[in-house]
Structure formats: C-alpha cells, structure tokens
Scaffold this motif. Structure first.
Motif, PDB file in Angstrom:
ATOM      1  N   GLU A 104      -6.030  17.527  62.684  1.00  0.00           N
ATOM      2  CA  GLU A 104      -5.274  16.272  62.710  1.00  0.00           C
ATOM      3  C   GLU A 104      -3.871  16.472  63.289  1.00  0.00           C
ATOM      4  N   TYR A 105      -3.175  17.502  62.812  1.00  0.00           N
ATOM      5  CA  TYR A 105      -1.796  17.709  63.225  1.00  0.00           C
ATOM      6  C   TYR A 105      -1.387  19.148  62.953  1.00  0.00           C
ATOM      7  N   LYS A 106      -0.215  19.503  63.475  1.00  0.00           N
ATOM      8  CA  LYS A 106       0.383  20.808  63.187  1.00  0.00           C
ATOM      9  C   LYS A 106       1.864  20.606  62.892  1.00  0.00           C
ATOM     10  N   TYR A 107       2.321  21.219  61.822  1.00  0.00           N
ATOM     11  CA  TYR A 107       3.728  21.125  61.428  1.00  0.00           C
ATOM     12  C   TYR A 107       4.471  22.364  61.899  1.00  0.00           C
ATOM     13  N   LEU A 108       5.617  22.146  62.545  1.00  0.00           N
ATOM     14  CA  LEU A 108       6.435  23.251  63.052  1.00  0.00           C
ATOM     15  C   LEU A 108       7.862  23.123  62.543  1.00  0.00           C
ATOM     16  N   LYS A 109       8.431  24.224  62.107  1.00  0.00           N
ATOM     17  CA  LYS A 109       9.860  24.271  61.832  1.00  0.00           C
ATOM     18  C   LYS A 109      10.543  24.747  63.102  1.00  0.00           C
ATOM     19  N   VAL A 110      11.494  23.964  63.596  1.00  0.00           N
ATOM     20  CA  VAL A 110      12.146  24.280  64.863  1.00  0.00           C
ATOM     21  C   VAL A 110      13.660  24.196  64.694  1.00  0.00           C
ATOM     22  N   LYS A 111      14.374  24.580  65.723  1.00  0.00           N
ATOM     23  CA  LYS A 111      15.823  24.444  65.781  1.00  0.00           C
ATOM     24  C   LYS A 111      16.182  23.424  66.856  1.00  0.00           C
ATOM     25  N   VAL A 112      17.092  22.534  66.542  1.00  0.00           N
ATOM     26  CA  VAL A 112      17.649  21.613  67.523  1.00  0.00           C
ATOM     27  C   VAL A 112      19.133  21.911  67.576  1.00  0.00           C
ATOM     28  N   GLY A 113      19.564  22.579  68.641  1.00  0.00           N
ATOM     29  CA  GLY A 113      20.906  23.136  68.625  1.00  0.00           C
ATOM     30  C   GLY A 113      20.941  24.201  67.545  1.00  0.00           C
ATOM     31  N   LYS A 114      21.920  24.117  66.665  1.00  0.00           N
ATOM     32  CA  LYS A 114      22.012  25.070  65.561  1.00  0.00           C
ATOM     33  C   LYS A 114      21.440  24.517  64.266  1.00  0.00           C
ATOM     34  N   TYR A 115      20.828  23.332  64.342  1.00  0.00           N
ATOM     35  CA  TYR A 115      20.372  22.654  63.129  1.00  0.00           C
ATOM     36  C   TYR A 115      18.872  22.825  62.915  1.00  0.00           C
ATOM     37  N   ASN A 116      18.489  22.978  61.660  1.00  0.00           N
ATOM     38  CA  ASN A 116      17.077  23.032  61.311  1.00  0.00           C
ATOM     39  C   ASN A 116      16.435  21.678  61.559  1.00  0.00           C
ATOM     40  N   ALA A 117      15.180  21.710  61.966  1.00  0.00           N
ATOM     41  CA  ALA A 117      14.472  20.462  62.259  1.00  0.00           C
ATOM     42  C   ALA A 117      12.984  20.638  61.978  1.00  0.00           C
ATOM     43  N   HIS A 118      12.299  19.510  61.954  1.00  0.00           N
ATOM     44  CA  HIS A 118      10.879  19.473  61.606  1.00  0.00           C
ATOM     45  C   HIS A 118      10.130  18.719  62.699  1.00  0.00           C
ATOM     46  N   MET A 119       9.055  19.318  63.175  1.00  0.00           N
ATOM     47  CA  MET A 119       8.264  18.697  64.237  1.00  0.00           C
ATOM     48  C   MET A 119       6.801  18.643  63.817  1.00  0.00           C
ATOM     49  N   VAL A 120       6.146  17.544  64.149  1.00  0.00           N
ATOM     50  CA  VAL A 120       4.714  17.406  63.915  1.00  0.00           C
ATOM     51  C   VAL A 120       4.046  17.092  65.249  1.00  0.00           C
ATOM     52  N   ALA A 121       3.057  17.910  65.616  1.00  0.00           N
ATOM     53  CA  ALA A 121       2.231  17.659  66.799  1.00  0.00           C
ATOM     54  C   ALA A 121       0.963  16.949  66.342  1.00  0.00           C
ATOM     55  N   ILE A 122       0.712  15.776  66.896  1.00  0.00           N
ATOM     56  CA  ILE A 122      -0.399  14.935  66.456  1.00  0.00           C
ATOM     57  C   ILE A 122      -1.484  14.923  67.527  1.00  0.00           C
ATOM     58  N   TYR A 123      -2.687  15.327  67.140  1.00  0.00           N
ATOM     59  CA  TYR A 123      -3.786  15.491  68.093  1.00  0.00           C
ATOM     60  C   TYR A 123      -4.635  14.240  68.272  1.00  0.00           C
ATOM     61  N   HIS A 124      -4.424  13.253  67.435  1.00  0.00           N
ATOM     62  CA  HIS A 124      -5.186  12.004  67.537  1.00  0.00           C
ATOM     63  C   HIS A 124      -4.209  10.833  67.654  1.00  0.00           C
ATOM     64  N   PRO A 125      -3.727  10.569  68.879  1.00  0.00           N
ATOM     65  CA  PRO A 125      -2.734   9.489  69.042  1.00  0.00           C
ATOM     66  C   PRO A 125      -3.263   8.126  68.620  1.00  0.00           C
ATOM     67  N   GLU A 126      -4.591   7.974  68.607  1.00  0.00           N
ATOM     68  CA  GLU A 126      -5.160   6.692  68.178  1.00  0.00           C
ATOM     69  C   GLU A 126      -4.925   6.429  66.703  1.00  0.00           C
ATOM     70  N   ASN A 127      -4.565   7.483  65.959  1.00  0.00           N
ATOM     71  CA  ASN A 127      -4.331   7.329  64.523  1.00  0.00           C
ATOM     72  C   ASN A 127      -2.860   7.140  64.164  1.00  0.00           C
ATOM     73  N   VAL A 128      -1.989   7.064  65.176  1.00  0.00           N
ATOM     74  CA  VAL A 128      -0.571   6.804  64.922  1.00  0.00           C
ATOM     75  C   VAL A 128      -0.372   5.299  64.819  1.00  0.00           C
ATOM     76  N   LYS A 129       0.068   4.849  63.664  1.00  0.00           N
ATOM     77  CA  LYS A 129       0.203   3.421  63.385  1.00  0.00           C
ATOM     78  C   LYS A 129       1.630   3.095  62.928  1.00  0.00           C
ATOM     79  N   LEU A 130       2.004   1.848  63.142  1.00  0.00           N
ATOM     80  CA  LEU A 130       3.275   1.381  62.616  1.00  0.00           C
ATOM     81  C   LEU A 130       3.127   1.083  61.128  1.00  0.00           C
ATOM     82  N   MET A 131       4.099   1.520  60.345  1.00  0.00           N
ATOM     83  CA  MET A 131       4.139   1.218  58.918  1.00  0.00           C
ATOM     84  C   MET A 131       5.295   0.245  58.676  1.00  0.00           C
ATOM     85  N   THR A 132       5.084  -0.702  57.774  1.00  0.00           N
ATOM     86  CA  THR A 132       6.145  -1.656  57.456  1.00  0.00           C
ATOM     87  C   THR A 132       6.181  -1.919  55.953  1.00  0.00           C
TER      88      THR A 132
END
Length: 336
Positions: A104-132
């Motif tokens: 479904e996805y992969k979670y990565l801890k990354v750096k953006v500049g000097k700051y810690n950040a979180h990235m998710v790679a999503i393999y099924h774009p059809e399952n990305v939905k708007l939440m409200t």
C-alpha cells in the motif's frame, strides 16, 4: 544604593541585549520574528511593535516567488507503480523498494534542510481521497487529522487546505473551494483560484480554475491552496537568493511520473522549519514531477496507522497534543 546600581546595570544589559537581537546584524532572528508574527492576523502587532512598515514589507518580500507557468501535463504521468528490479538512484530505490508485506505505502524518515521530516510513498493513487469534517460553517467544529483518519479508516493521512481563522482559534469554514467525489462541496466565491486535486484518472492536477471548471477538468477530490511547487518537472523560483526566509513546519503533496504519490510533513513551528526551496529540493530528489504546498505551521500533521508521527507546535513553540483541528486532509484508504 549598591543594589539599586546593580539593578539598573542589569536593566541596561538586558535592554542592550534585546536591542542587539532586534536591530543588530542577526538578520535571521529579525526575519524569524517578523515572519512568525505575520503568520496570523492576531499576532501581526508584534512585528509592528519593533519594526516600521517598510522594514516588515522588505522582510516579507524575501518570500516572494516566481510561479511556474503553463498547464499541468497529465499525459506525462504514466501510472506504473510496480516494484522494479533496478533503480535510477538511492532515492528512487527508497521509494520503490517495498517494505515486506506492505504493497500500500512506504514510510520514510527524511531530512528537509536540517529539519526532520516524514514522507509516505503511496503505490495506489486511486486510493488517495479527500477527507473533510462532517459539515462546513454550521458550528460542527473542526477535527484533528488523527481523528479524521481514524473515523474514515485511513492508512496514512495529511492535512489539506486552509480555513478561516479570525481569532487564532480556527473555524469550520474552509478557504476557497472544496471538491469531493467530483462535486463542489464548498465554494467561498466563484473566482479562479489555485486548486490542488486528484483526477478521476488518479493523477495530481494543479490548476487555476473555479471549482466548477476544476470538476469539468476531471478533478474528483481537491482543495484550494498553494503555491504550486513543481509543475511538469519545473520548480518555482524565489526572487531572493535566500530561497524564502519564511521558515515553518511544512506539508506537501506530490506525484512522480510513474504515478507514485508522495505525502511530506516536516517538523518545525511557524518561524522555525524548512523553507519552500528546501521542500522543493527534497521532493525533486525523490522524483516529484508535480507538487504543491498544503497548509503548514500548527496545522502540519501526518498520521500513519492511527499514530500522529510528527510533533505539531503552535506559534509559541509548544507541542499541540493530538494535533490542531482542521477542516480537510488527504488520506490513503485501504485497497478493497
């Protein structure tokens, strides 16, 4: 007499130190003060307490950017998110090499500049939905991304567009347009605005249009926000060599040419965090072809498996337990 003298000396030292901080050579401190204060209307008085209007405007001008022009080329996105046997580079491998047992996805801890950040790679774009939230402008209140993600059964979720915040406490009224399931759920007006959306073909579309026009273009889920960071592989350029002094916790959504959707959320506060350019540089490393900025600052939230993985902080740098209440978000829903 001696105590009085010492007290006055201490007062003079403190005053001198404050004067040095606010008016000395430390431009980053001065820029941070102004940008932090100007984030919300309720705190703008802080900037004008220490600096005149011209100084405040010059600092704000450092964040101006030259937008990318043209229409998004969705034909360039050819969706094939299958795992590959070879990779272009280490970043490509980090995205495409699956975690065992998770397609479904992969979670990565990354750096953006000097700051810690979180990235998710999503393999099924059809399952990305708007939440409200359940309703807009009816006093139903806002909702944290953690609660929203749990309620809707999301696997990985981030916050989305902005909302009116007249007193610093937020509201349940979105800014601009909200599009859900191919219909305009909310429209503040009928003007053309920057809309970030997912099409019925499961591609990230970045368009300047009215809500109705966006739906006609095929957008099934979207919100008004920006700026667009990368369009057809071309990133925005900043008018200042500083790359934008406006530092804050950031959230972005992007898509690679192979269709993989990226969620990114960084750590930080309103005045401490990566610049837009640092976000763009990171997204480009991981192959983003189209990308857009979403609501950041205290609103920045990423949830994975019912856990808030970042540490949202308010304008004073204090942690906000459970995250700030917002009105929209994007979520990865499980495959059926």
């Amino acid at each position: 007499m001696r105590k009085t003298t010492i007290l006055f000396i201490l007062i003079d030292l403190i005053a001198g130190f404050c004067f040095y901080l606010f008016y000395g050579p430390n431009e980053e401190f001065r820029n941070t003060i102004v940008n932090t204060a100007m984030v919300t209307k309720t705190h703008q008085y802080i900037a004008y307490t220490f600096y005149d209007e011209d100084t405040v405007q010059k600092i704000l001008d450092l964040n101006k950017y030259i937008p990318v022009s043209g229409n998004v080329d969705l034909d360039a996105i050819v969706i094939d998110t299958s795992e590959k046997k070879s990779y272009d580079n280490e970043y490509d491998e980090a995205i495409l090499k699956r975690d065992k047992g998770n397609d479904e996805y992969k979670y990565l801890k990354v750096k953006v500049g000097k700051y810690n950040a979180h990235m998710v790679a999503i393999y099924h774009p059809e399952n990305v939905k708007l939440m409200t939230i359940k309703s807009f402008g009816k006093g139903g209140g806002q909702e944290t991304i953690l609660n929203m993600c749990k309620r809707l059964g999301g696997l990985a979720c981030i916050n989305g567009g902005g909302f009116h915040d007249p007193d610093g406490w937020g509201s349940d009224i979105p800014v601009g347009y909200v599009i859900k399931d191919g219909e305009v759920m909310f429209a503040e007006n009928n003007k053309k605005q920057d809309i970030i959306g997912i099409t019925k073909d499961n591609k990230l579309a970045l368009v300047n249009a009215t809500g109705e026009e966006a739906v006609e273009m095929g957008i099934r889920d979207g919100v008004q926000f920006g700026p667009f960071l990368i369009l057809n592989g071309e990133s925005i350029k900043y008018s200042s060599s500083a790359g934008g002094y406006d530092r804050a916790a950031r959230v972005a959504i992007a898509q690679r040419r192979d269709g993989v959707i990226l969620f990114l959320a960084t750590e930080g506060t309103h005045g401490s965090g990566p610049t837009m350019k640092e976000v763009i540089d990171t997204l480009e490393l991981y192959g983003a072809y189209n990308a857009a900025n979403l609501d950041g600052g205290t609103s920045a939230q990423m949830v994975i498996n019912n856990k808030l993985v970042n540490n949202p902080k308010n304008v004073f740098g204090q942690s906000v337990a459970g995250g700030r209440r917002v009105v929209t978000g994007f979520g990865l829903m499980p495959s059926k």
